[in-house]
Write a protein that holds these residues in place. Structure first.
Motif, PDB file in Angstrom:
ATOM      1  N   MET A  13       0.851  -1.203   0.000  1.00  0.00           N
ATOM      2  CA  MET A  13       0.000   0.000   0.000  1.00  0.00           C
ATOM      3  C   MET A  13       0.881   1.246   0.000  1.00  0.00           C
ATOM      4  O   MET A  13       1.804   1.365   0.800  1.00  0.00           O
ATOM      5  CB  MET A  13      -0.913   0.005   1.230  1.00  0.00           C
ATOM      6  CG  MET A  13      -1.832   1.211   1.299  1.00  0.00           C
ATOM      7  SD  MET A  13      -2.907   1.202   2.754  1.00  0.00           S
ATOM      8  CE  MET A  13      -4.029  -0.135   2.336  1.00  0.00           C
ATOM      9  N   ILE A  14       0.602   2.154  -0.910  1.00  0.00           N
ATOM     10  CA  ILE A  14       1.387   3.385  -1.025  1.00  0.00           C
ATOM     11  C   ILE A  14       0.966   4.356   0.071  1.00  0.00           C
ATOM     12  O   ILE A  14      -0.222   4.649   0.241  1.00  0.00           O
ATOM     13  CB  ILE A  14       1.193   4.027  -2.405  1.00  0.00           C
ATOM     14  CG1 ILE A  14       1.695   3.082  -3.505  1.00  0.00           C
ATOM     15  CG2 ILE A  14       1.927   5.363  -2.490  1.00  0.00           C
ATOM     16  CD1 ILE A  14       1.428   3.570  -4.912  1.00  0.00           C
ATOM     17  N   LYS A  15       1.952   4.870   0.801  1.00  0.00           N
ATOM     18  CA  LYS A  15       1.681   5.820   1.874  1.00  0.00           C
ATOM     19  C   LYS A  15       2.019   7.233   1.413  1.00  0.00           C
ATOM     20  O   LYS A  15       3.121   7.484   0.921  1.00  0.00           O
ATOM     21  CB  LYS A  15       2.495   5.458   3.122  1.00  0.00           C
ATOM     22  CG  LYS A  15       2.085   4.129   3.749  1.00  0.00           C
ATOM     23  CD  LYS A  15       2.841   3.877   5.046  1.00  0.00           C
ATOM     24  CE  LYS A  15       2.386   2.579   5.694  1.00  0.00           C
ATOM     25  NZ  LYS A  15       3.092   2.324   6.975  1.00  0.00           N
ATOM     26  N   ILE A  16       1.057   8.126   1.610  1.00  0.00           N
ATOM     27  CA  ILE A  16       1.209   9.520   1.179  1.00  0.00           C
ATOM     28  C   ILE A  16       0.955  10.448   2.354  1.00  0.00           C
ATOM     29  O   ILE A  16      -0.014  10.265   3.105  1.00  0.00           O
ATOM     30  CB  ILE A  16       0.233   9.866   0.036  1.00  0.00           C
ATOM     31  CG1 ILE A  16       0.465   8.920  -1.158  1.00  0.00           C
ATOM     32  CG2 ILE A  16       0.405  11.311  -0.403  1.00  0.00           C
ATOM     33  CD1 ILE A  16      -0.529   9.137  -2.278  1.00  0.00           C
ATOM     34  N   ALA A  17       1.819  11.417   2.516  1.00  0.00           N
ATOM     35  CA  ALA A  17       1.618  12.482   3.506  1.00  0.00           C
ATOM     36  C   ALA A  17       1.305  13.773   2.756  1.00  0.00           C
ATOM     37  O   ALA A  17       1.990  14.120   1.785  1.00  0.00           O
ATOM     38  CB  ALA A  17       2.863  12.658   4.362  1.00  0.00           C
ATOM     39  N   ILE A  20      -9.413   3.784  -3.365  1.00  0.00           N
ATOM     40  CA  ILE A  20      -8.792   2.826  -4.286  1.00  0.00           C
ATOM     41  C   ILE A  20      -7.513   2.231  -3.691  1.00  0.00           C
ATOM     42  O   ILE A  20      -6.740   1.575  -4.395  1.00  0.00           O
ATOM     43  CB  ILE A  20      -8.515   3.453  -5.666  1.00  0.00           C
ATOM     44  CG1 ILE A  20      -7.526   4.610  -5.575  1.00  0.00           C
ATOM     45  CG2 ILE A  20      -9.809   3.904  -6.312  1.00  0.00           C
ATOM     46  CD1 ILE A  20      -7.114   5.162  -6.946  1.00  0.00           C
ATOM     47  N   GLY A  21      -7.285   2.478  -2.379  1.00  0.00           N
ATOM     48  CA  GLY A  21      -6.245   1.713  -1.704  1.00  0.00           C
ATOM     49  C   GLY A  21      -5.041   2.468  -1.182  1.00  0.00           C
ATOM     50  O   GLY A  21      -4.111   1.845  -0.657  1.00  0.00           O
ATOM     51  N   LYS A  51       8.272   8.512   7.513  1.00  0.00           N
ATOM     52  CA  LYS A  51       8.800   7.923   6.274  1.00  0.00           C
ATOM     53  C   LYS A  51       7.731   7.379   5.322  1.00  0.00           C
ATOM     54  O   LYS A  51       7.750   6.198   4.952  1.00  0.00           O
ATOM     55  CB  LYS A  51       9.795   6.801   6.605  1.00  0.00           C
ATOM     56  CG  LYS A  51      10.963   7.221   7.474  1.00  0.00           C
ATOM     57  CD  LYS A  51      11.862   6.029   7.770  1.00  0.00           C
ATOM     58  CE  LYS A  51      12.969   6.385   8.733  1.00  0.00           C
ATOM     59  NZ  LYS A  51      13.827   5.220   9.067  1.00  0.00           N
ATOM     60  N   PRO A  52       6.794   8.218   4.885  1.00  0.00           N
ATOM     61  CA  PRO A  52       5.870   7.755   3.841  1.00  0.00           C
ATOM     62  C   PRO A  52       6.609   7.624   2.503  1.00  0.00           C
ATOM     63  O   PRO A  52       7.746   8.070   2.361  1.00  0.00           O
ATOM     64  CB  PRO A  52       4.824   8.870   3.795  1.00  0.00           C
ATOM     65  CG  PRO A  52       5.575  10.086   4.224  1.00  0.00           C
ATOM     66  CD  PRO A  52       6.556   9.610   5.266  1.00  0.00           C
ATOM     67  N   LEU A 111       0.359   9.307 -11.693  1.00  0.00           N
ATOM     68  CA  LEU A 111       1.614   9.987 -11.371  1.00  0.00           C
ATOM     69  C   LEU A 111       2.290   9.379 -10.144  1.00  0.00           C
ATOM     70  O   LEU A 111       3.516   9.183 -10.127  1.00  0.00           O
ATOM     71  CB  LEU A 111       1.353  11.479 -11.123  1.00  0.00           C
ATOM     72  CG  LEU A 111       1.247  12.383 -12.347  1.00  0.00           C
ATOM     73  CD1 LEU A 111       0.967  13.817 -11.904  1.00  0.00           C
ATOM     74  CD2 LEU A 111       2.509  12.335 -13.189  1.00  0.00           C
ATOM     75  N   TYR A 112       1.511   9.084  -9.118  1.00  0.00           N
ATOM     76  CA  TYR A 112       2.083   8.494  -7.911  1.00  0.00           C
ATOM     77  C   TYR A 112       2.738   7.140  -8.222  1.00  0.00           C
ATOM     78  O   TYR A 112       3.867   6.857  -7.787  1.00  0.00           O
ATOM     79  CB  TYR A 112       1.001   8.308  -6.845  1.00  0.00           C
ATOM     80  CG  TYR A 112       0.492   9.594  -6.211  1.00  0.00           C
ATOM     81  CD1 TYR A 112       1.314  10.709  -6.081  1.00  0.00           C
ATOM     82  CD2 TYR A 112      -0.810   9.679  -5.720  1.00  0.00           C
ATOM     83  CE1 TYR A 112       0.846  11.872  -5.492  1.00  0.00           C
ATOM     84  CE2 TYR A 112      -1.285  10.836  -5.126  1.00  0.00           C
ATOM     85  CZ  TYR A 112      -0.455  11.937  -5.014  1.00  0.00           C
ATOM     86  OH  TYR A 112      -0.914  13.090  -4.420  1.00  0.00           O
ATOM     87  N   LYS A 113       2.043   6.311  -8.978  1.00  0.00           N
ATOM     88  CA  LYS A 113       2.578   5.000  -9.301  1.00  0.00           C
ATOM     89  C   LYS A 113       3.797   5.109 -10.210  1.00  0.00           C
ATOM     90  O   LYS A 113       4.772   4.352 -10.076  1.00  0.00           O
ATOM     91  CB  LYS A 113       1.498   4.127  -9.924  1.00  0.00           C
ATOM     92  CG  LYS A 113       0.439   3.683  -8.912  1.00  0.00           C
ATOM     93  CD  LYS A 113      -0.679   2.896  -9.551  1.00  0.00           C
ATOM     94  CE  LYS A 113      -1.689   2.432  -8.487  1.00  0.00           C
ATOM     95  NZ  LYS A 113      -2.838   1.759  -9.094  1.00  0.00           N
TER      96      LYS A 113
END
Length: 372
Positions: free
Chosen positions: A1-5, A33-34, A86-87, A365-367
């Motif tokens: 799972m992608i972590k975003i701050a 969406i996860g 640390k995201p 973009l994130y991926k």
């Protein structure tokens, strides 16, 4: 799972401010969406004890809630916390907060740094010269240190391209389909369908609400003028507007409104008016168009971009006589003209400005940044 701050905004749930509405709409969809998303909120903005909202984690941190220190101090504290947690991605919204974009690049080189520009904040009238220069320095830091740059308007894309030779991603704000509301709650102000002009905005000088009031007062009118919005940091500006309106009972200040009351205000106005001299991509104008109410806007590029292909009314910035003329035209319009505008505007804005599309663009973009 992608972590975003996410930092730079005041927080969520959105009470006022375009960036806050943008972030709530965007990140709640990404959470579905996860994504694992933490929104850094200013302690005075988010309800005490609230740790989550619409699938988003909320981390409330203190700040110095003063006019010139609020955003910078809160972003600094947020970035320090982000360095510890640390995201995968830190996404900074706004030019001023991006002053600290160098910190994760130096101390967490594997962390991806995103920047979204919602407007050229250093141009706003409220800032003294030193504060404007500091915010502009934030813009330079965003260019130098953020790996991914996003803008919400084509005008901003052209600015960054011509000023810095970069090609930011253009991902505009979105709007959701709406359903007109009957005038029930707003009757307390004596409002009924088609009997008032509407201004909805944050009460800051660059919105030029005084021009709308002056234009309205140039002659007697059938319609009232409703001004919805507030800004706790702009007390002197609000006092000036109230003084300008005097005791005219047909100039109505409702304060900041949301939810059902705001829906009724948009649904029943004869026209929406924005006299602003500076915008990114104004969500309030998008909202007005989504309700299909006639729009009269100043001729700044951000307004022209939204109104492209939609035949509303326009006037030069600061021209109160031209605003008054627009009011005259609106009041003289037959109902058929209002219906034709509605049928034209709604499908255009819903197709061009869609939160689900914005969500998918950010997802890509994130991926891409993490090579998923």
């Amino acid at each position: 799972m992608i972590k975003i701050a996410v930092t730079g905004l005041r927080g969520i749930p959105a009470k006022w401010g375009g960036i806050e509405n943008h972030c709530e709409n965007l990140y709640s969809r990404l959470a579905k969406i996860g994504y694992d998303i933490t929104i850094y909120s200013r302690s005075y903005y988010t309800p005490k004890g609230l740790c989550g909202h619409k699938g988003l984690k909320i981390k409330s941190l203190p700040t110095l809630n003063l006019k010139y220190t609020d955003a910078l101090f809160h972003t600094f504290f947020s970035v320090l916390h982000i360095l510890l947690t640390k995201p995968d991605i830190v996404h900074i919204h706004g030019i001023g907060p991006s002053f600290f974009s160098w910190l994760p690049r130096i101390f967490r080189p594997n962390m991806r740094v995103f920047f979204t520009c919602h407007g050229l904040d250093w141009q706003r009238k409220k800032w003294p010269r030193w504060a404007s220069r500091l915010i502009y320095l934030g813009e330079l830091c965003a260019i130098l240190f953020a790996q991914y740059h996003i803008v919400v308007s084509k005008d901003l894309k052209e600015y960054f391209n011509s000023s810095y030779g970069i090609n930011p991603s253009y991902i505009p704000n979105g709007i959701s389909p709406v359903f007109p509301s009957a005038p029930n709650l707003i009757r307390k102000w004596g409002l009924s369908p088609r009997n008032y002009f509407l201004c909805v905005c944050r009460m800051v000088p660059e919105k030029r609400v005084e021009d709308v009031i002056n234009a309205y007062l140039l002659k007697p009118r059938k319609s009232r003028l409703v001004i919805a919005g507030d800004n706790a940091a702009a007390g002197s500006y609000m006092k000036g507007l109230s003084h300008l309106a005097g005791n005219n009972p047909f100039v109505i200040f409702t304060g900041y409104q949301t939810g059902a009351v705001l829906a009724e205000l948009f649904s029943n106005a004869i026209a929406f008016i924005s006299a602003s001299e500076l915008e990114g991509l104004p969500i309030t104008l998008l909202e007005a168009l989504s309700y299909g109410i006639m729009c009269a806007t100043s001729n700044i590029i951000s307004h022209q971009e939204l109104m492209y292909g939609i035949y509303g009314l326009t006037f030069p910035v600061g021209d109160t006589k031209a605003i008054s003329d627009c009011m005259d035209v609106v009041e003289a319009m037959p109902e058929q003209a209002h219906n034709e505008f509605r049928q034209q505007a709604i499908p255009i804005v819903l197709k061009k400005y869609n939160w689900d599309d914005a969500c998918m663009a950010h997802d890509n973009l994130y991926k891409e940044s993490l090579e998923y």
